[in-house]
Write a protein that holds these residues in place. Structure first.
Motif, PDB file in Angstrom:
ATOM      1  N   LEU A 170      11.107  11.192 -13.178  1.00  0.00           N
ATOM      2  CA  LEU A 170       9.773  10.585 -13.172  1.00  0.00           C
ATOM      3  C   LEU A 170       9.215  10.469 -11.751  1.00  0.00           C
ATOM      4  O   LEU A 170       8.026  10.752 -11.507  1.00  0.00           O
ATOM      5  N   VAL A 171      10.060  10.065 -10.820  1.00  0.00           N
ATOM      6  CA  VAL A 171       9.602   9.937  -9.432  1.00  0.00           C
ATOM      7  C   VAL A 171       9.171  11.296  -8.888  1.00  0.00           C
ATOM      8  O   VAL A 171       8.131  11.411  -8.219  1.00  0.00           O
ATOM      9  N   TYR A 172       9.940  12.328  -9.183  1.00  0.00           N
ATOM     10  CA  TYR A 172       9.598  13.653  -8.655  1.00  0.00           C
ATOM     11  C   TYR A 172       8.320  14.196  -9.306  1.00  0.00           C
ATOM     12  O   TYR A 172       7.447  14.733  -8.619  1.00  0.00           O
ATOM     13  N   LEU A 173       8.210  14.063 -10.620  1.00  0.00           N
ATOM     14  CA  LEU A 173       7.039  14.608 -11.313  1.00  0.00           C
ATOM     15  C   LEU A 173       5.760  13.885 -10.925  1.00  0.00           C
ATOM     16  O   LEU A 173       4.683  14.500 -10.877  1.00  0.00           O
ATOM     17  N   LEU A 174       5.861  12.593 -10.650  1.00  0.00           N
ATOM     18  CA  LEU A 174       4.672  11.787 -10.335  1.00  0.00           C
ATOM     19  C   LEU A 174       4.653  11.339  -8.877  1.00  0.00           C
ATOM     20  O   LEU A 174       4.054  10.322  -8.539  1.00  0.00           O
ATOM     21  N   ARG A 175       5.311  12.105  -8.011  1.00  0.00           N
ATOM     22  CA  ARG A 175       5.438  11.708  -6.606  1.00  0.00           C
ATOM     23  C   ARG A 175       4.101  11.631  -5.888  1.00  0.00           C
ATOM     24  O   ARG A 175       3.971  10.913  -4.898  1.00  0.00           O
ATOM     25  N   ARG A 176       3.107  12.369  -6.354  1.00  0.00           N
ATOM     26  CA  ARG A 176       1.783  12.333  -5.723  1.00  0.00           C
ATOM     27  C   ARG A 176       0.832  11.379  -6.440  1.00  0.00           C
ATOM     28  O   ARG A 176      -0.337  11.293  -6.083  1.00  0.00           O
ATOM     29  N   HIS A 177       1.338  10.695  -7.443  1.00  0.00           N
ATOM     30  CA  HIS A 177       0.500   9.783  -8.222  1.00  0.00           C
ATOM     31  C   HIS A 177       1.279   8.485  -8.453  1.00  0.00           C
ATOM     32  O   HIS A 177       1.796   8.243  -9.541  1.00  0.00           O
ATOM     33  N   ARG A 178       1.367   7.644  -7.429  1.00  0.00           N
ATOM     34  CA  ARG A 178       2.203   6.454  -7.508  1.00  0.00           C
ATOM     35  C   ARG A 178       1.731   5.493  -8.602  1.00  0.00           C
ATOM     36  O   ARG A 178       2.537   4.854  -9.263  1.00  0.00           O
ATOM     37  N   GLY A 179       0.429   5.409  -8.785  1.00  0.00           N
ATOM     38  CA  GLY A 179      -0.080   4.529  -9.830  1.00  0.00           C
ATOM     39  C   GLY A 179       0.384   4.965 -11.206  1.00  0.00           C
ATOM     40  O   GLY A 179       0.785   4.142 -12.037  1.00  0.00           O
ATOM     41  N   TRP A 180       0.349   6.271 -11.434  1.00  0.00           N
ATOM     42  CA  TRP A 180       0.810   6.786 -12.724  1.00  0.00           C
ATOM     43  C   TRP A 180       2.322   6.654 -12.880  1.00  0.00           C
ATOM     44  O   TRP A 180       2.827   6.521 -14.000  1.00  0.00           O
ATOM     45  N   LEU A 181       3.035   6.659 -11.769  1.00  0.00           N
ATOM     46  CA  LEU A 181       4.483   6.424 -11.838  1.00  0.00           C
ATOM     47  C   LEU A 181       4.756   5.008 -12.345  1.00  0.00           C
ATOM     48  O   LEU A 181       5.630   4.805 -13.198  1.00  0.00           O
ATOM     49  N   VAL A 182       4.000   4.057 -11.840  1.00  0.00           N
ATOM     50  CA  VAL A 182       4.140   2.675 -12.306  1.00  0.00           C
ATOM     51  C   VAL A 182       3.817   2.584 -13.799  1.00  0.00           C
ATOM     52  O   VAL A 182       4.535   1.939 -14.569  1.00  0.00           O
ATOM     53  N   VAL A 183       2.728   3.243 -14.202  1.00  0.00           N
ATOM     54  CA  VAL A 183       2.333   3.226 -15.618  1.00  0.00           C
ATOM     55  C   VAL A 183       3.420   3.868 -16.481  1.00  0.00           C
ATOM     56  O   VAL A 183       3.770   3.358 -17.559  1.00  0.00           O
ATOM     57  N   ALA A 184       3.980   4.989 -16.017  1.00  0.00           N
ATOM     58  CA  ALA A 184       5.010   5.687 -16.795  1.00  0.00           C
ATOM     59  C   ALA A 184       6.255   4.829 -16.949  1.00  0.00           C
ATOM     60  O   ALA A 184       6.821   4.728 -18.049  1.00  0.00           O
ATOM     61  N   LEU A 185       6.705   4.204 -15.862  1.00  0.00           N
ATOM     62  CA  LEU A 185       7.892   3.358 -15.937  1.00  0.00           C
ATOM     63  C   LEU A 185       7.637   2.140 -16.821  1.00  0.00           C
ATOM     64  O   LEU A 185       8.522   1.716 -17.577  1.00  0.00           O
ATOM     65  N   ALA A 186       6.420   1.586 -16.736  1.00  0.00           N
ATOM     66  CA  ALA A 186       6.085   0.452 -17.599  1.00  0.00           C
ATOM     67  C   ALA A 186       6.082   0.873 -19.066  1.00  0.00           C
ATOM     68  O   ALA A 186       6.549   0.126 -19.944  1.00  0.00           O
ATOM     69  N   GLY A 187       5.583   2.074 -19.343  1.00  0.00           N
ATOM     70  CA  GLY A 187       5.591   2.571 -20.712  1.00  0.00           C
ATOM     71  C   GLY A 187       7.004   2.796 -21.237  1.00  0.00           C
ATOM     72  O   GLY A 187       7.312   2.461 -22.389  1.00  0.00           O
ATOM     73  N   VAL A 188       7.879   3.347 -20.388  1.00  0.00           N
ATOM     74  CA  VAL A 188       9.275   3.547 -20.786  1.00  0.00           C
ATOM     75  C   VAL A 188       9.935   2.202 -21.060  1.00  0.00           C
ATOM     76  O   VAL A 188      10.663   2.044 -22.051  1.00  0.00           O
TER      77      VAL A 188
END
Length: 405
Positions: A170-188
């Motif tokens: 997740l960090v690698y795929l969303l490394r340029r979109h930190r906000g979406w990384l937070v959203v993805a981890l929250a969703g998981v």
């Protein structure tokens, strides 16, 4: 970065080690049933919580470990070379596997030379294979009766590496979109919370305790806290209060999470929240002084640094001592077990852990962080320089070499 935050970094590291040091003590106490009678201990509210808090302690390891690991991944993203998933995974694998494989080799040797070990060879081989490949928790779900019981605790390392792979992806795929990384981890995390509640209510407890998808709420919570940290700077004025309140909340949560059903309910999630609050509060500003004096003191910090080795060795040693001292009093058996654990942790540290740390600090990792092509170019350049130097020296006459020397 301000000097205050920079100066607080060593104290923060010691505090994170310290809370893991407390957790490893709880893990050891929760497995003491192999050595000492538990009836009188679990009937009392205080000792019952202390000697039955293995799940609580594992959540501490998961949250703190994932928080620290995710911050490391995000720092790699911001570095000039960027995040290299293969390098990050290799480092994590090496970090976990060095002492683990030493333990497995020791168990394999004992299974051969200890004539009192009645475990069938096929069971030992199958168990060691699944532990070494970090699939042990999956194997135990369907083969609990045909697996080595003295290594059951190693399910934790399998889940740890499995969830790390997910976080790394997740960090690698969303490394340029930190906000979406937070959203993805929250969703998981939300999906895991719903899933673990369903599984805990429909499956056997043993199965639930070993499922990756059921136990990953804690590490995902730690990763989410690390990813969201840059967005929480508005909490800086209250950071110390958040850390203090969260730390105090961990005390009653120790008692509330003794029951497994409660652990899989809201109290287990409150434990994740309290741990996240403590880590975030200590990371946004310098930790509160009383926290540094307690968790950051020498003994808990040392236990935290050695927690991996203690975790690996204590359980098989407890089984080994209990098996070979059936006619001893429990006090003598306990002393012998603790001394042997200390000895094996020391041996493991000298023979393996120091070499693992040296390997992880080697310059090759910095070269690999630039990517495999850059690493290969650097290797070729270094090799060419060595060959050129050797040819230059060989072409010199003996008198010139003597003059140069």
């Amino acid at each position: 970065m301000s000097s205050a935050v920079t100066d607080a970094q060593p104290r923060r590291t010691a505090i994170f080690d310290g809370i893991r040091g407390v957790a490893i003590v709880l893990v050891v106490l929760s497995h003491g049933w192999a050595l000492w009678p538990m009836d009188g201990l679990i009937s009392h509210a205080v000792t019952g919580a202390l000697f039955q808090s293995g799940n609580y302690a594992v959540s501490v390891f998961f949250v703190v470990g994932a928080f620290v690991a995710t911050r490391g991944l995000l720092r790699a993203v911001d570095s000039p070379g960027g995040l290299r998933p293969g390098v990050a995974l290799a480092r994590r694998y090496l970090r976990l596997s060095g002492q683990l494989y030493f333990l497995l080799l020791t168990v394999l040797a004992l299974s051969v030379f200890d004539l009192t070990d009645k475990t069938p060879d096929r069971v030992t081989r199958s168990s060691l294979l699944h532990i070494a490949t970090y699939t042990w928790n999956w194997y135990l779900q369907g083969h609990s009766a045909s697996a080595r019981s003295d290594l059951g605790h190693l399910w934790y390392l399998s889940v740890d590496l499995q969830v790390f792979v997910l976080i790394l992806s997740l960090v690698y795929l969303l490394r340029r979109h930190r906000g979406w990384l937070v959203v993805a981890l929250a969703g998981v995390l939300l999906a895991v919370v719903v899933w673990r509640t369903n599984v805990a209510g429909t499956e056997l407890l043993y199965q639930s305790l070993l499922r990756t998808t059921v136990r990953m709420d804690a590490p995902i919570a730690g990763a989410l806290a690390a990813a969201a940290l840059p967005y929480l700077t508005g909490l800086v004025p209250w950071a110390r209060r958040i850390a203090a309140v969260s730390l105090f909340a961990l005390v009653p949560l120790l008692h509330l999470n003794v029951d497994n059903n409660a652990y899989f309910g809201w109290t287990g999630l409150l434990l994740d929240l309290a741990l996240v609050g403590f880590l975030v509060g200590c990371s946004l500003t310098s930790p509160p002084p009383f926290v540094t004096r307690t968790l950051g003191s020498r003994v808990p910090a040392y236990l935290g640094r050695e927690s991996l080795a203690i975790y690996l060795w204590h359980y098989p040693v407890f089984f080994f001592i209990a098996h070979h001292t059936t006619d001893w009093r429990w006090q003598a058996r306990t002393i012998a077990a603790f001394l042997l654990v200390a000895l094996m942790v020391t041996i493991s540290n000298v023979l393996v852990e120091r070499r693992v740390r040296a390997a992880l600090a080697a310059p090759v990792w910095r070269e690999l962080s630039g990517g495999l092509p850059a690493y290969l170019r650097e290797r070729r350049r270094s090799r060419s320089m060595r060959v050129s130097t050797a040819e230059t020296r060989s072409s010199e006459t003996p008198s010139r070499r003597f003059t140069r020397s």
